[in-house]
Design a protein around this motif. Structure first.
Motif, short mmCIF file in Angstrom:
data_model
loop_
_atom_site.label_atom_id
_atom_site.label_comp_id
_atom_site.label_asym_id
_atom_site.label_seq_id
_atom_site.Cartn_x
_atom_site.Cartn_y
_atom_site.Cartn_z
N ARG A 216 27.65 -6.89 27.33
CA ARG A 216 27.34 -6.87 28.76
C ARG A 216 28.16 -5.80 29.46
O ARG A 216 29.36 -5.65 29.19
N GLU A 217 27.51 -5.09 30.36
CA GLU A 217 28.23 -4.16 31.23
C GLU A 217 28.99 -4.93 32.31
O GLU A 217 28.83 -6.15 32.44
N ALA A 218 29.79 -4.22 33.08
CA ALA A 218 30.60 -4.87 34.10
C ALA A 218 29.75 -5.61 35.12
O ALA A 218 30.18 -6.62 35.69
N ASP A 219 28.52 -5.13 35.35
CA ASP A 219 27.63 -5.79 36.31
C ASP A 219 26.81 -6.92 35.69
O ASP A 219 25.94 -7.50 36.34
N GLY A 220 27.04 -7.22 34.42
CA GLY A 220 26.33 -8.31 33.75
C GLY A 220 25.10 -7.89 32.97
O GLY A 220 24.52 -8.70 32.24
N THR A 221 24.66 -6.63 33.09
CA THR A 221 23.48 -6.16 32.38
C THR A 221 23.75 -6.12 30.87
O THR A 221 24.77 -5.59 30.43
N VAL A 222 22.84 -6.66 30.09
CA VAL A 222 22.97 -6.63 28.64
C VAL A 222 22.46 -5.29 28.11
O VAL A 222 21.33 -4.89 28.39
#
Length: 413
Positions: A216-222
């Protein structure tokens, strides 16, 4: 001589247990209970073929309706599967009749312009026009020697272990974002994800249940996923000697991919890594400090067959302009036999019959091998399997048929 073609017919739902038993018996396997009782959700019984001897099934075959990534496009592909002939009925023309029925129906019904299969034995399918068009790299190595380079960018995201329920929708989204750019990849709908996620204990061979990772990226995107198993073992001296097998791994960028590998190479009690279905050009070899520690065994992957030369060649894209006449030899599917003008470029292509003199002469097997961009026509010419008529034509065609991304098919069916 038996009339094989007249005896081939689709199997019914009630007949499925006998069909499944006969198929697995030829492969010297025991059919999983769930599969032996009724077909899976991806099965298409109306596209199956069976031959019976009384109440015994002596030949089986099937076709899946699939979609294949080819250079620059997605193309309908007939996934040929379940192909078996009982030992008592070999050398009677049964397999030839099955192959001819499948290809003829695809052509006459104007269905998929391309067919693909996984060959249990190498010498069988070339005589029907199939050729290996992708390769796999069976990676293995000792984890103590597999470390990421210190300059690898791991990004600002994080890797977390998740349940199958959390993993699936995220993996579906990542796969949808990346598969179309890799020739040889297959589209997966819900039915194929059901099959892909199945984790029968009988298929684990002593390893753990499948485990799942997401990046996951910092913004929650997988932006990446991995599925793997661990098989515990101990050396004679009591040291841990487990094996981690990566079953699938995809990411939308290098930092996510590298971060997933950092975790996989650090799992406790593991000393051996295996990745048996990797792309031969997987970036892992360029991410580690010691590429010699990553052993690779190349094997053939998806075999491809052009059902209709004109429709198949017009469907893909060509990174360099091409305008040549190909004389194709295809005695098994005579509708392809003849001369075809191929005109292509990065935005599209055209292929149609012509009476112009040929620039290149080749068989359907060679053309099918080159179709996904991974087998150079120049290499086939060097093997005496492609004839150049116009000087420079093979160099031009090899360049136009190539593709920047190595063909790879992680979808075994």
């Amino acid at each position: 001589m038996i009339d094989v073609d007249a005896r081939l017919r689709p199997v019914t739902l009630d007949e499925w247990p006998a069909f499944a038993h006969a198929m697995h018996d030829v492969f010297a396997e025991e059919a999983p209970a769930s599969f032996a009782e009724r077909p899976s959700s991806v099965a298409e019984l109306d596209r199956s073929l069976s031959m019976w001897e009384g109440d015994r099934v002596v030949a089986t075959a099937g076709t899946y309706s699939r979609t294949l990534a080819v250079p620059g496009a997605l193309v309908p592909c007939a996934g040929i599967t379940w192909v078996t002939v009982a030992p008592t009925h070999r050398r009677r023309g049964v397999l030839t009749a099955i192959m001819r029925r499948q290809l003829t129906e695809l052509h006459e019904q104007q269905r998929e312009p391309v067919a693909g299969l996984w060959a249990a034995e190498y010498p069988i399918y070339g005589r029907f026009g199939y050729a290996p068009a992708t390769r796999e790299a069976r990676f293995s190595g000792r984890t103590e020697r597999l470390r990421l380079r210190p300059d690898v960018d791991l990004g600002a995201g994080r890797v977390e272990q998740v349940t199958a329920e959390e993993y699936r929708p995220a993996a579906v989204a990542v796969h949808a974002a990346v598969h179309r750019w890799v020739p040889g990849n297959m589209v997966r709908d819900d039915r194929w994800w059901d099959r892909h996620m199945r984790d029968d204990p009988s298929g684990r061979h002593g390893a753990s249940a499948r485990r799942y990772l997401l990046h996951r990226e910092a913004d929650g995107t997988v932006t990446g996923y991995a599925a793997y198993r661990v098989k515990g073992a101990w050396s004679d001296t009591g040291e841990p000697d487990g094996t981690l097998t990566v079953e699938e791994m995809r990411a939308t960028g290098t930092p996510a991919y590298a971060a997933l590998w950092q975790v996989l190479l650090s799992v406790d009690l593991v000393r051996t890594l295996k990745y048996p279905a990797a792309s031969p050009e997987d970036p892992l070899r360029w991410l580690v400090t010691d590429a010699r520690a990553l052993h690779s065994t190349p094997v053939d992957g998806l075999w491809v067959r052009l059902v209709d030369v004109d429709r198949a060649l017009a469907a893909r894209r060509y990174p360099a302009p091409i305008d040549l006449v190909l004389e194709v030899r295809d005695p098994f599917c005579p509708w392809n036999d003849g001369r075809w003008r191929l005109s292509g470029h990065p935005a599209g292509g055209y292929c149609g019959p012509t009476d112009r003199d040929p620039d290149i002469v080749l068989g359907i097997e060679e053309l099918s091998a080159a179709y996904l961009g991974g087998v150079p026509l120049a290499a086939l010419q060097a093997a005496g399997r492609v004839t150049e008529v116009s000087p420079g034509a093979v160099t031009l065609a090899s360049t136009a048929f190539s593709w920047p991304v190595t063909p790879w098919c992680p979808d075994n069916f």
